[in-house]
Motif scaffolding. Sequence first.
Motif, mmCIF file in Angstrom:
data_model
loop_
_atom_site.group_PDB
_atom_site.id
_atom_site.type_symbol
_atom_site.label_atom_id
_atom_site.label_comp_id
_atom_site.label_asym_id
_atom_site.label_seq_id
_atom_site.Cartn_x
_atom_site.Cartn_y
_atom_site.Cartn_z
ATOM 1 N N ALA A 532 -4.829 8.991 5.130
ATOM 2 C CA ALA A 532 -4.917 10.438 4.913
ATOM 3 C C ALA A 532 -6.237 10.996 5.447
ATOM 4 O O ALA A 532 -6.257 12.036 6.126
ATOM 5 C CB ALA A 532 -4.778 10.744 3.418
ATOM 6 N N PHE A 533 -7.354 10.311 5.161
ATOM 7 C CA PHE A 533 -8.651 10.842 5.584
ATOM 8 C C PHE A 533 -8.795 10.743 7.105
ATOM 9 O O PHE A 533 -9.327 11.666 7.746
ATOM 10 C CB PHE A 533 -9.786 10.066 4.906
ATOM 11 C CG PHE A 533 -11.089 10.813 4.891
ATOM 12 C CD1 PHE A 533 -11.356 11.740 3.893
ATOM 13 C CD2 PHE A 533 -12.036 10.616 5.880
ATOM 14 C CE1 PHE A 533 -12.560 12.436 3.887
ATOM 15 C CE2 PHE A 533 -13.232 11.314 5.873
ATOM 16 C CZ PHE A 533 -13.498 12.218 4.873
ATOM 17 N N THR A 534 -8.312 9.652 7.694
ATOM 18 C CA THR A 534 -8.402 9.515 9.150
ATOM 19 C C THR A 534 -7.565 10.578 9.840
ATOM 20 O O THR A 534 -7.982 11.167 10.853
ATOM 21 C CB THR A 534 -7.937 8.112 9.570
ATOM 22 O OG1 THR A 534 -8.654 7.132 8.817
ATOM 23 C CG2 THR A 534 -8.184 7.889 11.043
ATOM 24 N N GLN A 535 -6.401 10.829 9.316
ATOM 25 C CA GLN A 535 -5.573 11.871 9.914
ATOM 26 C C GLN A 535 -6.210 13.243 9.774
ATOM 27 O O GLN A 535 -6.167 14.051 10.703
ATOM 28 C CB GLN A 535 -4.193 11.859 9.259
ATOM 29 C CG GLN A 535 -3.360 10.636 9.616
ATOM 30 C CD GLN A 535 -2.048 10.605 8.885
ATOM 31 O OE1 GLN A 535 -1.774 11.457 8.039
ATOM 32 N NE2 GLN A 535 -1.224 9.618 9.190
ATOM 33 N N ALA A 536 -6.842 13.481 8.632
ATOM 34 C CA ALA A 536 -7.538 14.752 8.462
ATOM 35 C C ALA A 536 -8.684 14.868 9.464
ATOM 36 O O ALA A 536 -8.913 15.939 10.056
ATOM 37 C CB ALA A 536 -8.053 14.871 7.026
ATOM 38 N N CYS A 537 -9.425 13.786 9.668
ATOM 39 C CA CYS A 537 -10.506 13.808 10.655
ATOM 40 C C CYS A 537 -9.967 14.074 12.048
ATOM 41 O O CYS A 537 -10.594 14.800 12.848
ATOM 42 C CB CYS A 537 -11.265 12.484 10.633
ATOM 43 S SG CYS A 537 -12.171 12.193 9.099
ATOM 44 N N GLY A 538 -8.809 13.469 12.344
ATOM 45 C CA GLY A 538 -8.223 13.718 13.650
ATOM 46 C C GLY A 538 -7.797 15.158 13.814
ATOM 47 O O GLY A 538 -7.997 15.752 14.883
ATOM 48 N N ILE A 539 -7.200 15.708 12.794
ATOM 49 C CA ILE A 539 -6.782 17.112 12.877
ATOM 50 C C ILE A 539 -7.984 18.025 13.038
ATOM 51 O O ILE A 539 -7.954 19.006 13.792
ATOM 52 C CB ILE A 539 -5.961 17.475 11.632
ATOM 53 C CG1 ILE A 539 -4.668 16.657 11.599
ATOM 54 C CG2 ILE A 539 -5.651 18.957 11.582
ATOM 55 C CD1 ILE A 539 -3.881 16.779 10.310
ATOM 56 N N LEU A 540 -9.066 17.699 12.334
ATOM 57 C CA LEU A 540 -10.280 18.506 12.400
ATOM 58 C C LEU A 540 -11.128 18.183 13.623
ATOM 59 O O LEU A 540 -12.177 18.815 13.820
ATOM 60 C CB LEU A 540 -11.106 18.283 11.133
ATOM 61 C CG LEU A 540 -10.472 18.770 9.830
ATOM 62 C CD1 LEU A 540 -11.233 18.239 8.635
ATOM 63 C CD2 LEU A 540 -10.410 20.292 9.805
ATOM 64 N N ARG A 541 -10.703 17.202 14.432
ATOM 65 C CA ARG A 541 -11.447 16.760 15.607
ATOM 66 C C ARG A 541 -12.848 16.276 15.219
ATOM 67 O O ARG A 541 -13.816 16.464 15.967
ATOM 68 C CB ARG A 541 -11.579 17.864 16.655
ATOM 69 C CG ARG A 541 -10.319 18.537 17.168
ATOM 70 C CD ARG A 541 -9.159 17.619 17.460
ATOM 71 N NE ARG A 541 -8.145 18.279 18.270
ATOM 72 C CZ ARG A 541 -7.000 18.744 17.806
ATOM 73 N NH1 ARG A 541 -6.723 18.619 16.518
ATOM 74 N NH2 ARG A 541 -6.123 19.303 18.618
ATOM 75 N N ALA A 542 -12.950 15.638 14.062
ATOM 76 C CA ALA A 542 -14.222 15.055 13.613
ATOM 77 C C ALA A 542 -14.291 13.647 14.182
ATOM 78 O O ALA A 542 -13.754 12.699 13.613
ATOM 79 C CB ALA A 542 -14.295 15.051 12.099
ATOM 80 N N VAL A 543 -14.957 13.495 15.308
ATOM 81 C CA VAL A 543 -14.909 12.257 16.070
ATOM 82 C C VAL A 543 -15.601 11.105 15.343
ATOM 83 O O VAL A 543 -15.061 10.010 15.225
ATOM 84 C CB VAL A 543 -15.522 12.469 17.465
ATOM 85 C CG1 VAL A 543 -15.502 11.158 18.254
ATOM 86 C CG2 VAL A 543 -14.769 13.553 18.217
ATOM 87 N N GLU A 544 -16.820 11.360 14.858
ATOM 88 C CA GLU A 544 -17.567 10.262 14.245
ATOM 89 C C GLU A 544 -16.869 9.738 12.998
ATOM 90 O O GLU A 544 -16.681 8.508 12.864
ATOM 91 C CB GLU A 544 -18.996 10.709 13.923
ATOM 92 C CG GLU A 544 -19.860 9.574 13.375
ATOM 93 C CD GLU A 544 -21.290 10.023 13.082
ATOM 94 O OE1 GLU A 544 -22.089 9.194 12.665
ATOM 95 O OE2 GLU A 544 -21.566 11.229 13.255
#
Length: 1653
Positions: A532-544
């Motif tokens: 869930a958190f990785t997908q959220a980071c991907g959606i938000l384009r949070a690369v690091e």
Amino acid sequence: MAFMAVLESDLRALSAEARRRYPAVKDGAEHAILKLRSLSNPSEIAHNEDILRIFLMACDVRTVKLSIIGLSCLQKLISHDAVSPSSLKEILSTLKDHAEMVDEGVQLKTLQTISIIFQSRLLPENEDTMAQALGICLRLLENSRSFDSVRNTAAATFRQAVALIFDRVVLAESLPAGKYGFGSQLSRTSSVTGDVNRSINLSDSFYHESVFGGSPSKRETLTETGKLGLRLLEDLTSLAAGGSAIWLRANILQRAFALDILEFVLSNYVAVFRTLLPYEQILRRKICSLLMTSLRTNTELEGEAGEPSFRRLVLRSVAHIIRLYSSSLVTECEVFLSMLLKVTFLDLPLWHRILVLEILRGFCVEAWTLRILFQNFDMHPKNTNVVEGMVKALARVVSNLQVQETSEESLAAVAGMFSSKAKGVEWSLDNDASNAAVLVASEAHAITLAVEGLLGVVFTVATLTDEAMDIGELESPRCDNDAPVNWTGKTAVLCYSMVDSLWLTILDALSLVLSRSQGEAIVLEILKGYQAFTQACGILRAVEPLNSFLASLCKFTINFPVETEKKSLLQSPGSKRSELLVDQRDSIVLTPKNVQALRTLFNIAHRLHNVLGPSWVLVLETLAALDRAIHSPHATTQEVSTLVPKFTRESSSQYSDFNILSSLNSQLFESSALMNISAVRSLLSALCQLSHQCMSSTSSGLAPASQKIGSISFSVERMISILVNNVHRVEPFWDQVVGHFLELADHSNPHLRNMALDALDRSISAVLDSDQFLDNKQFNLHKTSQEIESSTSELRSLECSVISALKVLYFSTQSVDVRVGSLKILLHVLERHGEKLHFSWPNILEMLRSVADAPEKDLVTLGFQNLQVIMNDGLSTIPADCLHVCVDVTGTYSAQKTELNISLTAIGLLWTMTDFIAKGLNKSSEEKETGILGAGSVVKPIDSEKMEEQALRVSKDIRDHATYLYDVDCEKLLFSVFSLLQNLGADERPEVRNSAVRTLFQTLGTHGQKLTKGMWENCLWNYIFPTLERASHMAATSSKDERQGKELGTRGGKAVHMLIHHSRNTVQKQWDETLVLVLGGIARILRLFFPFLKSLDQFWSGWELLLHFVENSYLNGSKEVALAAINCLQTTVISHSSKGNMPMSYLISVIDIYELILEKPPSYSSNAATKVKQEVLHGLGELYVQAQGMFNAEMYTRLIAIINIAVKQAMLINDNFELEFGNVPPVLRTILEIIPLLRPTEHISSMWLILLREFLQYLPGEDSHLQSEDDKMDHPRSTNLVPDSPKYEAPNGTASVSPDKVTSSGTGSIAAVNASIPSYIFAEKLVPVLVDLFLQAPVVEKYIIYPEIIQSLGRCMTTRRDNPDSALWRLAVEAFNRILIDYVSKLIYTGPDSSFGKPARTRIWKEIADVYEIFLVGYCGRALPSNSLSALVLEADESLEMSMLKVLGDTVLKLPIDAPTDILLRLVSTLDRCASRTCSLPVETVELMPSHCSRFSLTCLQKLFSLSSCSNEADWNLTRSEVSKISITMLMNRCEYILSRFQTDENELGEHPLPKARLEEIIYVLQELARLVIHHDTASSLHLHPYLRSGLAEEKEKPPGRPHLFVLLPSFSELVLSRELRIRELVVALLRLVSKELSLEKLSLTNGKNASR
């Protein structure tokens, strides 16, 4: 009404109960019953207080039974609104009194009544009555003497009353109806995800409006109901703080109960506190102050405030305030949160910290709460970052696992708690904390709450991110937008801020727990959080954060052996993920955690495939390692420890997980079809990067080769998978994929080269198999020309780029293996998708042309296989301007010298090309017929079913290709093929030129009907006749020296050559074979198109050229060529003569050639010439059969003369052939075969005589010593003469045909046959043929030739004496019988032919009688000399003799024939003379006679008896009567002679016995005489006394009798004295028959006595 009846029943019960002790109550009850009967509904009861009064009276007595009855009735009245509101005070007073009673039932009834009051219209509306009612509940609650059930009921009643009061407040203040909070802590679901989702679902529209839309407007004024609720809230707050309630007049009450009521009100009536200012002030000033005081932990808590239950209530209340009122109570909530977080740092009891962690966990799993908190505090610069603090606090709890001594036990307990929760079992904490196990469980509970809280934050972030996507603030990861954008939406900014501030803390804590946990449930929950958190980071384009979480997750995917950890590591883009190196030989064990981590990784990759970008490398490295593990024979999966609940696993096999992971691995790349183009490029770049790293490692040897090749294989397979699933948009990344494959193909490792070739093959096939390369004609129907041009241009670019990869691969390398691979790929492409190619044919054909010149056999073979596919299946798809190139390339392969079979097959492909071109010729021919292309006519197919079907098939196909071949010069293209075939027809290799010749003529024969006159003239004079002349010239001038075959090797130092058949061991013989094929082709052309070709100018010249060649080939060529030349003419004439298409001049020219061949001897051996002549004779026969209508008498006579010449020449050349070999010479055998074909037709029926007479001359003729027929006819015959008199001796027969006879019958002369024993083998074969012909002849000709046929057969039959072993006389006998039976049968059934007179028929019967007379008398039943006849043959010959007798006796003489009497006399006399054999011989000679002779004589005697008898008068006729008269006379003479001769011989022999033959003869005669019955007409010819004759005449009406016995009566009388008993018995029987015939039978004794009297 039921209520009224029940009430009356209660009154009766009350009356009954009070009747003894309380009469007043009894009377009142009875009065109320009477009163009740006058009322009809509850409203009337309410207006009449008598009913209520009696129940209150019963309660005032204060006895248990009456009170219970009274309170029950009050409840019924109140429930049915049958009580007036004015009576409320009196009722409450009564209830107050009853509350003081000590009976449990009465107290419960009291509380029940109060509850009913609060729910009815009697609900108190003023403060006094409300306080009085609530006071009753509080007193019962706090009374120490109350039962537990009473206290519990009182608490519930009070809670219900509070709820009803605040419901009325909401209603009175016009607030939104409903409860907008939570009455208690949220119950947990089976997972943290479920808790988060449930918290979202339980929020309603009002709450969202209040939270997201700001605070509603405040109101200071209250209604009376509002004031009432406010007084209640103040008293409850005071009681919770340990004070007294002024309004409720309650001094002592448990603080926990009051606090519980407050928590209930705070959580369920949020609108009251948010809208009504007085309520909010109480909340802010009193309730918050109360809770802050209660939360303090810096002082020792005493009494009830220190109890865990009270602390739990305080924390729950604080949680509700933070959750529901943080927007308006910012400062207070900040203080509350700071105090809660402080608790997690202090050294407080574990249960206290657990309670706080439960609260924090609740905040974390409630997305809307966490959102408000983060917005109000963390995102506010002036406020504390409370959410970040909560996350750190929870992470700190988790991090304690690293320092705890019991960390492993705690982790196991944590796993158990998660497992229990997953099963729906809630874990709770016991109060006894002294036990070590409970302590571990408590610590595990704390850790569990912390982990769940962290997961709640993770899922909250994911939920808010999804919400931002739903409202359009964030773009979906599946969108086609390549570059990230700057998020400006409120929710999007919130999500990004939360991720930025929390990800590192969450990652450290979760990775720690995940690394040390093995339980299924906890691992699943944490991995869900990762996802869930990785997908959220991907959606938000949070690369690091994205890369960090991916790197952390990848560490948990595969466990590698310890040795691999020492190898060099290559850092991944996320700086936390190192490349995993493992050799396939190492043992790899996948734990359940690994499997779940891999599944999570797949889920993340599926969801974020468009946004991973460079992060793909992390994923691919792990997937490559997984792929190696899946394909490793040493990889296994592992179950979890028995200390932890096991995963639910499939039990089918240990590889079930591998199968699932392999499927997920494949599905990931299959889903690339949903990715945008830039994402696909990123994925491909990552695969190329992975492959390049492994390629360099493989070359440098830094890593195990098998491992690196496995990674390269993984990269290649996945690139192919991506290509296959993106074929609809493959062009943007085709060069990227193919470029990498070409690099691999150029690698030094052969395994990598093969892998690259296979990948390129599959990739090209996948692209060409896509919908883009389907036939898009139907789709272009609805497109504009501009759209069609654009799509065509795109398709051209894509197709050329796809196919050009093969050309680049072939020409860019010198490796034969790679070139072979490129050709194999091209072959696969052409086989599977050749029909889809349109624009790349020039490149393909040019590549194949260059392959034909290659020195390597493998390359040439593969190149030709490609060409085969094109020519067989792809001609219709090749552009028209490439067809000539295709023809040239095919010619190149035909002429190459590397492989013979390829040249031969290539020639066959040229035939395929002509078939294809012919479809265009059909179109062109149609245009020429209509005058479009000029004058000329098209060859019409001949009247042949095969050609018609072919024409229909071609006309059907032409509709599909007319448009395609419209612009093609098919005539020029066709002649280019013919030119190639003609040139190949001169090739030095016989196999090649023969194949080319066959193909040239077969194509002309197949498609000749489509050629115009001009094209045919071109073919005749430029291709057909030149080919014939060249082949003839080469056959005449080539070497005749023997050639050795191909050298196969050596043996013993000597070369070993392939054997060549003697018919092909010279160059000349090989050219003869070619010439034969040319002639066969010309024959086929003439057979199919002669009617058309004869109309061409100068065709007669070509025909003469062909005739001259036939003549020359017979005279000077080989047998094989001569036969082929004759067959060429024969086929032409046979095919067209029957249809009337052969002009007479052509027919005569062919007959002239045949005559010339039969007359002139050739230059080669006689055996070969014989075969040629046989072929010519067969041809003449077939020629006549097919051209019968064209033959007149003159031509027919010439035909017979030509055959006669052949017969005579055959006899001259093969005069001793029959003697030497014992069979017919081949030429004569052929003539025998064709004679049945020469039957004259009706219009030349007179030729039957010529035909039959011409061949009758070859049967045996008369010798000079034979008597003439006239002499035999004039010689007197007598039945008394001895049969074997010299006058009746048959001739000795004739020898073979004499030279003079042959010379006189035709032109030329033949030599005399000098043979001592004549041979009739030819005559033997000729007799059945002539008889068959004769029987088929017309009636007129048959009658004319009858005598000659019979004479010839008679002469053949007489050859028996000289040649008894010969079959000629036997065949002649059978033929004679056939002819005679046929003649007699037609005579009987149709009658005599009126066109022929009696003399003609008499002559026929004369010849028949001559044959019978000569053959039966002279050659049958005699002992002829023979040394070679077996018993079977002798038996057969005897059977043949008997058959002739049967025909004569049973067919000829018994039927009504028209033979003259003298002929009948001669025929019967013949039988009589044959029957005299045995009786006419002396006794001494009879014993020497063979048995068959006596049997023959006896049979003839039998025929005489048969002819004389009358067994059936129905068959009696005039001829039969005449024959019986003749035969009876001869029979009587013969019998008399036999009887007298027997008597004489018996007397002479004395005691010596008679010969057996003589005894059998006389016994037979006597028996037959007894059986013989003659007709009256027959009896009239007997030599009897006139008296007997007159008596017989008078008995004509009687049945036939035995008057013939009278003639022989004297002889019978003499035989009575014979020594032979059998003879005497038979004579006695005959005498009795004579007596009977004279009516002199012996009378009985009785009859004699009567007569004497």
